[in-house]
Design an enzyme around this catalytic site. Structure first.
Site, PDB file in Angstrom:
ATOM      1  N   SER A  30     112.856 -55.200  64.602  1.00 23.24           N
ATOM      2  CA  SER A  30     113.888 -54.213  64.316  1.00 23.24           C
ATOM      3  C   SER A  30     115.219 -54.886  64.026  1.00 23.24           C
ATOM      4  O   SER A  30     115.713 -55.683  64.814  1.00 23.24           O
ATOM      5  CB  SER A  30     114.049 -53.256  65.502  1.00 23.24           C
ATOM      6  N   ASP A  31     115.791 -54.568  62.863  1.00 25.07           N
ATOM      7  CA  ASP A  31     117.135 -55.019  62.547  1.00 25.07           C
ATOM      8  C   ASP A  31     118.108 -54.394  63.547  1.00 25.07           C
ATOM      9  O   ASP A  31     117.914 -53.254  63.970  1.00 25.07           O
ATOM     10  CB  ASP A  31     117.491 -54.611  61.116  1.00 25.07           C
ATOM     11  N   LYS A  32     119.145 -55.135  63.917  1.00 25.00           N
ATOM     12  CA  LYS A  32     120.100 -54.609  64.899  1.00 25.00           C
ATOM     13  C   LYS A  32     121.152 -53.713  64.262  1.00 25.00           C
ATOM     14  O   LYS A  32     121.267 -52.540  64.586  1.00 25.00           O
ATOM     15  CB  LYS A  32     120.809 -55.756  65.624  1.00 25.00           C
TER      16      LYS A  32
ATOM     17  N   THR B 272     120.703 -50.092  62.810  1.00 26.62           N
ATOM     18  CA  THR B 272     119.372 -49.612  63.179  1.00 26.62           C
ATOM     19  C   THR B 272     119.310 -49.334  64.671  1.00 26.62           C
ATOM     20  O   THR B 272     119.009 -48.231  65.107  1.00 26.62           O
ATOM     21  CB  THR B 272     118.304 -50.643  62.783  1.00 26.62           C
TER      22      THR B 272
ATOM     23  N   LYS C  90     113.936 -63.418  58.145  1.00 25.39           N
ATOM     24  CA  LYS C  90     113.250 -62.164  58.473  1.00 25.39           C
ATOM     25  C   LYS C  90     111.914 -62.084  57.739  1.00 25.39           C
ATOM     26  O   LYS C  90     110.895 -61.694  58.308  1.00 25.39           O
ATOM     27  CB  LYS C  90     114.132 -60.974  58.102  1.00 25.39           C
TER      28      LYS C  90
END
Length: 761
Positions: free
Chosen positions: A293-295, A298, A497
């Site tokens: 999960s991107d921070k 998000t 990523k």
């Protein structure tokens, strides 16, 4: 040529021919090719081969039915799965902006696509950076969150680089173009999107099942041909029988049923704020083991807010905020100024009337505002603590500043007082707050057996703080440790990523990726489950397979649960199909080898496909319970369990054949009885295997019940009215129904321990 005059038109034209336009080029697949691709897969291959052989033999009714089956599967799959592959097109559109460029010594506006390396351009507040630039003069505050993942805007001055597609928030600068198009940082991200993409596990599953069925069918056909040769049976009789045996072994409706089930699930998800752009992602969501999960944007809100403050000496929190607000201005649209002004409003703090205002200057590292107090001019200032503290002649500011910075915050100092004698008021800590629902969503995903890994471009200290607030436990790594098993990865770039997702996939994990920025697009496309959140850029949405239309990540858990319901439905369908394939193929072949009779006619076998396969498609909407942990298809176990159940049904159908002989029915009558036995047992098997526990443990879906009843009624009418088959008395049909029901209840006692290990429910 001098830098101050830029390129000449002739030089720009030569470089444009050499480097190409400042755009990303993508060849779109043609619609008709996408449709034809639906005929290029294991199941269509088997049907196409049978269709050709039926045509050669002149069996036109059978050939027509098979052709219709092929077209039905292709049209259903194409209509449900087609989506615009617009990720790279959107990347190009982001580059379709104008740029201020110096050509032939004059400043002019041209389409950004015409920029070339070496061009001299000028950017200012509100501009999208049109290419990768090297600043030659000026200072700007740049928002790169959509590209690099940094949650806070960054200062850039002479000698620094600017990335294409970032946004200028403050200031202006002249710069030299370093790279354009596919060679820019933005363009390289586009290239990653072009090359990204995971192989569908659904395709692998179908291929594995077909492989087992073809192997069985090949052995049976070989045995029949050897038998025919030894007994002198005419080839003209055996070849059509072998072909129909092939058709009976093909899981004709398997791809269509998978497509229908996922399409129905996608409609349900759309009503809950989740748009599905790639149907296979629903099936993948059921098996998802890891969610990267991107921070920024998000798990967090992607906006600065007041995290904490440290009041100094005899000042107060109200005075600290009032002076900080006086040294801020909403007109600058500086995120720091906006966050301070919002905090002052939230706490009901007002500032005195302001006179002059000096915006933040990168050279002085502070902003200032003047106001009148006690008949004299006072000055309020905010900026970097190492700048403000010496001006206010304050000591011991480093400790509190470091404490606040370790919370992942940006720390500012505030001072105010008469000209030349400012008083230190305290420190402000600004940070990007987490989303209100983030903690609960992550807990829900953990309970579903999904490991969440946070990925961010921010520092390790910031990432560690946010991870603590979110309740993420595990090692915090930086980009140098991208191959390690970590709960948090900090300081990462787009390539990191992308390769993180690939690395997890190589370990056999089914990977999800949530994100919102351009930088996330390659990883979103590479992941089996790419999830673009509500605030995502168009590029991220086009690359993802799931798009959330409501704030927060609640849709991710919804998608996982929905996917696991689809898995349970498809497990039932696949179990049923393999069982029936084994039963029918073995009955047809062994019936010929043992009794030297065609126990069912070729026409009745084709009719059986419609009576069973397409009725059981109603399983796509059956009522089921989702599994509490990721589901994985175990094809070998599935085939073995199906074979055991199929042998039990094979005994049943042979008993029906023997009963028909004992009742002295003619061969045509026995074939009708066998056909009804195959239909009734096929429907009974659906209810037998849809529950891993006893068949009465849950109520079936209404559509499944009505479709089954309609199927029983239809074939019973055909049999009693002598349509397409020899007639049978109604008493025989009712007796066969009762016998099937009793036999199903008996098999249910055997099935429970056999199938329970196939599901985690």
């Amino acid at each position: 040529m001098e830098t101050s005059t830029g390129l000449t038109t002739a030089e720009a034209r030569q470089r444009l021919a050499r480097f190409g336009p400042n755009a990303v080029v993508e060849k779109k697949p043609r619609t008709w090719l996408l449709f034809l691709h639906k005929f290029w897969a294991p199941v269509p291959w088997m049907l196409e081969l049978t269709l050709i052989l039926e045509g050669i033999l002149g069996k036109w009714p059978e050939a027509t039915i098979i052709a219709l089956l092929l077209i039905f599967n292709a049209v259903l799959g194409f209509s449900q799965e087609r989506k615009a592959q617009g990720a790279l097109e959107l990347l190009k559109q982001r580059l379709r902006i104008t740029a201020r460029v110096c050509r032939d010594g004059e400043w002019q506006s041209i389409p950004a696509a015409e920029l070339v390396p070496g061009d001299l351009v000028h950017v200012r507040v509100g501009d999208i950076v049109p290419a990768d630039l090297a600043i030659s003069e000026g200072d700007v505050l740049v928002d790169q969150s959509a590209l690099t993942g940094e949650s806070m805007p960054v200062e850039r001055s002479a000698g620094a680089d600017l990335y294409s597609a970032s946004m200028v928030r403050r200031g202006e600068a002249s710069a030299m173009v370093k790279a354009t198009g596919a060679q820019s940082y933005f363009g390289k991200t586009a290239e990653l999107v072009r090359g990204a993409g995971a192989k569908s596990h659904l395709e692998t599953l179908v291929l594995a099942i077909v492989r087992y069925l073809v192997l069985m069918d090949g052995l049976l056909v070989a045995a029949i041909l050897v038998y025919a040769t030894l007994t002198g049976m005419p080839l003209a009789e055996i070849l059509p029988f072998a072909l129909i045996l092939l058709v009976a072994s093909v899981p004709v409706a398997l791809p269509a049923t998978f497509t229908l089930a996922t399409a129905m699930a996608s409609l349900n998800l759309a009503r809950r704020g989740v748009l599905v752009t790639r149907l296979a992602a629903i099936e993948e969501a059921a098996a998802m083991t890891d969610l990267c999960s991107d921070k920024t944007g998000t798990l967090t809100q992607n906006c600065l807010s007041l995290l904490d403050l440290k009041v100094w000496a005899d000042s107060s929190a109200a005075e600290l905020l009032a002076m900080a607000a006086l040294a801020s201005d909403a007109a600058t649209q500086d995120p720091i100024d906006l966050a301070i002004l919002q905090a002052a409003r939230d706490k009901g703090v007002s500032s005195p009337g302001r006179g002059d205002f000096v915006p933040f200057d990168p050279s002085t590292k502070r902003s200032e505002g003047t106001f009148q107090k006690d008949g004299s001019t006072w000055r309020a200032m905010k900026g970097a603590p190492q700048i403000i503290a010496p001006l206010a002649q304050v000591q011991d500011w480093e400790g509190p500043t470091e404490t606040l910075a370790n919370q992942g915050a940006r720390v500012l100092a505030v001072a105010a007082g008469p000209e030349g004698a400012p008083r230190f008021l305290g420190l402000l800590a600004l940070a990007d707050p987490i989303r209100p629902d983030a903690v609960q969503v992550l807990q829900n995903l953990h309970q579903l057996g999904v490991m969440v890994r946070m990925v961010t471009g921010d520092s390790t200290a910031t990432a560690k703080t946010v991870a603590g607030e979110l309740g993420l436990k595990g090692q915090v790594c930086n980009r140098a440790d991208i191959g390690e098993d970590c709960a948090v990865y900090a300081g990462v770039f787009p390539e990191d990523k992308f390769h993180l997702v690939q690395g997890l996939q190589k370990q056999g994990k089914i990977v999800g990726m949530t994100g919102d920025g351009v930088n996330d697009a390659p990883a979103l496309k590479q992941a089996e489950v790419g999830v673009a959140v509500e605030s995502a850029t168009d590029v991220a949405k086009a690359a993802a397979s799931l798009v959330l239309t409501t704030p927060g990540l609640g849709g991710v858990a919804d998608a996982v649960e929905t996917g696991r319901r689809v898995y349970q439905r498809m497990l039932t369908y696949t179990l049923n199909k393999i069982v029936k394939t084994f039963q029918v193929a073995l009955f047809l072949s062994l019936g010929l080898l043992i009794f030297r009779d065609f126990v069912v006619t070729p026409l009745l076998v084709l009719l059986l496909l419609f009576a069973n396969d397409f009725v059981t498609m109603s399983l796509a909407g059956d009522r089921v319970r989702p599994s509490p942990k990721p589901d994985r298809w175990q094809v070998r176990t599935l085939v073995f369990s199906s074979l055991v159940v199929a042998i039990a049904w094979l005994i049943y159908i042979f008993a029906i054949y023997v009963a028909g002989k004992a009742l002295y029915l003619p061969l045509a009558g026995i074939q009708t009885l066998d056909f009804l036995g195959l239909v009734f047992s096929g429907l009974a098997n659906v209810f037998l295997v849809r529950e891993r526990g006893h068949l009465w443990a849950s109520r079936p879906g209404q559509f499944l019940l009505w479709a089954s009843l309609a199927d029983v009624a239809a074939v019973s009418i055909l049999a009693t009215q002598s349509w397409l088959m020899a007639p049978l008395p109604l008493l025989f049909v009712l007796g066969l129904l009762l016998a099937t029901l009793l036999y199903t209840l008996l098999l249910d006692q055997i099935k429970v321990p056999l199938l329970r290990h196939l599901t985690s429910a």
